[in-house]
Design a protein around this motif. Structure first.
Motif, PDB file in Angstrom:
ATOM      1  N   ALA A   1      -1.570  -1.886   7.449  1.00  0.00           N
ATOM      2  CA  ALA A   1      -1.590  -3.327   7.160  1.00  0.00           C
ATOM      3  C   ALA A   1      -1.887  -3.543   5.679  1.00  0.00           C
ATOM      4  O   ALA A   1      -2.924  -3.096   5.183  1.00  0.00           O
ATOM      5  CB  ALA A   1      -2.670  -3.994   8.008  1.00  0.00           C
ATOM      6  N   THR A   2      -0.970  -4.155   4.978  1.00  0.00           N
ATOM      7  CA  THR A   2      -1.291  -4.648   3.620  1.00  0.00           C
ATOM      8  C   THR A   2      -0.864  -6.108   3.619  1.00  0.00           C
ATOM      9  O   THR A   2       0.323  -6.408   3.493  1.00  0.00           O
ATOM     10  CB  THR A   2      -0.564  -3.860   2.499  1.00  0.00           C
ATOM     11  N   PHE A   3      -1.804  -6.980   3.788  1.00  0.00           N
ATOM     12  CA  PHE A   3      -1.503  -8.405   3.932  1.00  0.00           C
ATOM     13  C   PHE A   3      -0.473  -8.814   2.878  1.00  0.00           C
ATOM     14  O   PHE A   3      -0.641  -8.534   1.690  1.00  0.00           O
ATOM     15  CB  PHE A   3      -2.793  -9.228   3.818  1.00  0.00           C
TER      16      PHE A   3
ATOM     17  N   ALA B   1      -1.679   6.657   8.701  1.00  0.00           N
ATOM     18  CA  ALA B   1      -1.323   5.315   8.222  1.00  0.00           C
ATOM     19  C   ALA B   1      -1.406   5.332   6.703  1.00  0.00           C
ATOM     20  O   ALA B   1      -2.335   5.914   6.131  1.00  0.00           O
ATOM     21  CB  ALA B   1      -2.268   4.272   8.806  1.00  0.00           C
ATOM     22  N   MET B   2      -0.424   4.712   6.079  1.00  0.00           N
ATOM     23  CA  MET B   2      -0.374   4.710   4.619  1.00  0.00           C
ATOM     24  C   MET B   2      -0.155   3.295   4.100  1.00  0.00           C
ATOM     25  O   MET B   2       0.721   2.577   4.584  1.00  0.00           O
ATOM     26  CB  MET B   2       0.786   5.607   4.140  1.00  0.00           C
ATOM     27  N   GLY B   3      -0.968   2.903   3.125  1.00  0.00           N
ATOM     28  CA  GLY B   3      -0.842   1.569   2.546  1.00  0.00           C
ATOM     29  C   GLY B   3      -0.266   1.622   1.145  1.00  0.00           C
ATOM     30  O   GLY B   3       0.943   1.495   0.920  1.00  0.00           O
TER      31      GLY B   3
ATOM     32  N   LEU C   1       2.840   3.572  -0.088  1.00  0.00           N
ATOM     33  CA  LEU C   1       4.144   2.996   0.277  1.00  0.00           C
ATOM     34  C   LEU C   1       4.435   1.720  -0.509  1.00  0.00           C
ATOM     35  O   LEU C   1       5.601   1.419  -0.803  1.00  0.00           O
ATOM     36  CB  LEU C   1       4.216   2.745   1.786  1.00  0.00           C
ATOM     37  N   LEU C   2       3.385   0.976  -0.846  1.00  0.00           N
ATOM     38  CA  LEU C   2       3.629  -0.185  -1.724  1.00  0.00           C
ATOM     39  C   LEU C   2       4.249   0.307  -3.030  1.00  0.00           C
ATOM     40  O   LEU C   2       5.170  -0.303  -3.578  1.00  0.00           O
ATOM     41  CB  LEU C   2       2.316  -0.902  -2.059  1.00  0.00           C
ATOM     42  N   ARG C   3       3.723   1.424  -3.499  1.00  0.00           N
ATOM     43  CA  ARG C   3       4.225   1.992  -4.761  1.00  0.00           C
ATOM     44  C   ARG C   3       5.638   2.540  -4.585  1.00  0.00           C
ATOM     45  O   ARG C   3       6.493   2.347  -5.434  1.00  0.00           O
ATOM     46  CB  ARG C   3       3.254   3.099  -5.223  1.00  0.00           C
TER      47      ARG C   3
ATOM     48  N   LYS D   1      -4.503  -2.821  -8.599  1.00  0.00           N
ATOM     49  CA  LYS D   1      -4.065  -4.151  -9.035  1.00  0.00           C
ATOM     50  C   LYS D   1      -3.252  -4.857  -7.950  1.00  0.00           C
ATOM     51  O   LYS D   1      -2.986  -6.044  -8.038  1.00  0.00           O
ATOM     52  CB  LYS D   1      -3.257  -4.024 -10.331  1.00  0.00           C
ATOM     53  N   CYS D   2      -2.860  -4.099  -6.933  1.00  0.00           N
ATOM     54  CA  CYS D   2      -2.176  -4.747  -5.808  1.00  0.00           C
ATOM     55  C   CYS D   2      -3.147  -5.581  -4.974  1.00  0.00           C
ATOM     56  O   CYS D   2      -2.726  -6.478  -4.250  1.00  0.00           O
ATOM     57  CB  CYS D   2      -1.469  -3.724  -4.930  1.00  0.00           C
ATOM     58  N   MET D   3      -4.454  -5.275  -5.072  1.00  0.00           N
ATOM     59  CA  MET D   3      -5.422  -6.036  -4.243  1.00  0.00           C
ATOM     60  C   MET D   3      -5.304  -7.547  -4.476  1.00  0.00           C
ATOM     61  O   MET D   3      -5.079  -8.298  -3.527  1.00  0.00           O
ATOM     62  CB  MET D   3      -6.849  -5.575  -4.551  1.00  0.00           C
TER      63      MET D   3
ATOM     64  N   SER E   1      -2.928  -9.075  -5.753  1.00  0.00           N
ATOM     65  CA  SER E   1      -1.532  -9.549  -5.696  1.00  0.00           C
ATOM     66  C   SER E   1      -1.242 -10.273  -4.386  1.00  0.00           C
ATOM     67  O   SER E   1      -0.206 -10.931  -4.262  1.00  0.00           O
ATOM     68  CB  SER E   1      -0.547  -8.389  -5.899  1.00  0.00           C
ATOM     69  N   ILE E   2      -2.155 -10.157  -3.414  1.00  0.00           N
ATOM     70  CA  ILE E   2      -1.912 -10.866  -2.140  1.00  0.00           C
ATOM     71  C   ILE E   2      -1.783 -12.370  -2.363  1.00  0.00           C
ATOM     72  O   ILE E   2      -1.243 -13.076  -1.525  1.00  0.00           O
ATOM     73  CB  ILE E   2      -3.025 -10.580  -1.094  1.00  0.00           C
ATOM     74  N   TYR E   3      -2.278 -12.854  -3.501  1.00  0.00           N
ATOM     75  CA  TYR E   3      -2.189 -14.301  -3.767  1.00  0.00           C
ATOM     76  C   TYR E   3      -0.860 -14.703  -4.413  1.00  0.00           C
ATOM     77  O   TYR E   3      -0.605 -15.874  -4.623  1.00  0.00           O
ATOM     78  CB  TYR E   3      -3.370 -14.747  -4.641  1.00  0.00           C
TER      79      TYR E   3
END
Ligand SMILES: Cc1cc2nc3c(=O)[nH]c(=O)nc-3n(C[C@H](O)[C@H](O)[C@H](O)COP(=O)(O)O)c2cc1C
Ligand code: SF4
Length: 407
Positions: free
Chosen positions: A28-30, A344-346, A349-351, A374-376, A378-380
């Protein structure tokens, strides 16, 4: 426990009743890409990128079981109106031979709650909102459990293969598990059996409500990373209780607290400036001054939860999902050899959304996420990796949405 031959690490596997083409789950990466708390085209495209990249199952991240359970803007709130979009989402994943999981939760003290006051086991100051939470009554908890049941039925009607119950990260259920934050003296507090009651009730009721064709898993903290919080001896006890109840098909092993210690669950650089930018101007300097205390630095290590997860593996027989800092094919091999059924990988995989395909095809280079985190924040803005060019970011061709690509 039998270990899978190393050459088969990407072979098809079953998660409860669900067939997965391989054991890699997109954690899960919101996404921050819901519109009016409903699925958007961008959100579907976001997951299509990971599905095309070779994973076995994706996780539609944080979906609130009720409006007061939301933790951030642009979240999906599960309700009848959300089902057509959720159904579209599932159809797209299935068309790519990828199973679809939906993370259901109540953000509790991290959440917007009612009138800006989050729900929690005991009254406590929610520093993020500078407001006290309110202690849940038994009626509130019955409502929360019922909301999980309703959300499960709606998710099933949308065709999801799996429900992931969010029992970690300082959210409501995790808050009840914490000996530091749960000071109740009723049946929901005190002993670990009492503190685990909410997790059990939810897991059991969700299992009863879910069709036999659906898997039910939970994301559980092994350690809150907080002095006085949930520690491994008690979290193993919780997992053993859940295992005995038999309602879960797997447990995903996490740690840390969005409420009290977010960096514990990520490790690596603390993105202070990027986080500060989320706040209104007047709060940026105070945030920067206190950030070190609220967000201490933990050096990144590959598979940073493996040591703790090994203790869980020894204490339990049910399937477990290893999570946290997996960037190397070798780590997947180690996980499988040590009896973890899934990984599980967050961020890896975003990268690189296609990392798993590369491994499946025998290209065994390591992931190149640099744990800058810096992705943290970025959810906004629609979740993304900062190092991925804008035009290549999953979902970003349709984010922010134009009226023509809303669904
Ligand atoms: C941008 C972002 C958003 C996240 N959102 C969620 C979420 O909605 N629910 C959740 O349980 N974990 C969330 N996480 C945590 C990840 O699921 C995972 O536990 C953590 O990133 C560690 O795994 P990794 O090292 O593979 O990234 C998020 C992580 C990132 C980077
Ligand atoms: S922004 Fe990119 S490189 Fe940095 S931690 Fe997130 S995914 Fe990794």
């Amino acid at each position: 426990m039998e270990s899978t031959p190393i050459e088969n690490i990407f072979a098809p596997v079953k998660l409860g009743p669900v067939h997965l083409r391989n054991r890699v789950i997109k954690a899960a990466t919101f996404e921050g890409m819901a519109v009016k708390n409903l699925v958007s085209e961008a959100l579907i495209d976001f997951h299509v990128a990971f599905a095309k990249g070779g994973i076995g199952m994706t996780t539609l991240a944080y979906c609130a079981i009720s409006p007061d359970g939301q933790g951030a803007p642009n979240e999906i709130v599960i309700r009848e109106e959300a089902v057509p979009g959720l159904h579209r989402f599932v159809e797209q994943m299935h068309a790519l031979d990828v199973a679809a999981s939906i993370q259901l939760g109540h953000a509790g003290p991290v959440g917007i709650g009612t009138g800006g006051r989050g729900l929690s086991a005991s009254k406590v100051l929610a520093k993020q909102r500078m407001k006290k939470t309110y202690a849940a009554s038994s009626e509130d908890l019955s409502e929360v459990i019922q909301d999980f049941v309703t959300a499960t039925k709606l998710s099933a009607s949308a065709g999801f293969d799996c429900i992931e119950l969010h029992f970690g990260h300082g959210y409501l259920v995790s808050n009840f598990l914490s000996p530091k934050l749960n000071k109740r003296q009723d049946q929901w507090g005190g002993s670990i059996e009492n503190r685990a009651r909410l997790s059990r009730e939810i897991a059991n009721r969700v299992r009863d409500a879910a069709p036999d064709t659906m898997a039910v898993i939970a994301k559980l903290n092994m350690d809150d990373g907080v002095k006085g919080g949930l520690k491994i001896d008690e979290s193993i006890a919780v997992a053993q209780i859940l295992e005995r109840d038999g309602s879960l098909d797997a447990i995903e092993l996490s740690g840390g607290s969005s409420f009290e210690n977010p960096m514990y669950l990520f490790r690596g650089d603390v993105p202070v400036n990027e986080m500060a930018a989320i706040f209104p101007k007047a709060l940026r300097v105070p945030f920067k001054l206190t950030a070190k205390k609220f967000m201490p630095f933990y050096p990144f290590e590959e598979a940073f939860f493996l040591e703790y997860a090994r203790s869980f593996r020894q204490a339990l027989t049910m399937p477990l999902i290893l999570l946290g800092g997996i960037n190397k094919r070798q780590t997947v091999e180690t996980a499988v050899a040590e009896g973890f059924e899934f990984v599980a990988m967050g961020r890896a995989l975003l990268r690189e959304p296609d990392l798993v395909n590369r491994w499946v095809n025998g290209i065994n280079d390591d992931g190149v996420c640099i744990h800058c985190n810096k992705c943290m924040p970025s959810i906004y803005q629609g979740t993304h990796c900062y190092l991925v060019p804008v035009e290549e970011r999953p979902g970003h061709a349709k984010w922010p949405p134009q009226p023509s690509n809303r669904i």
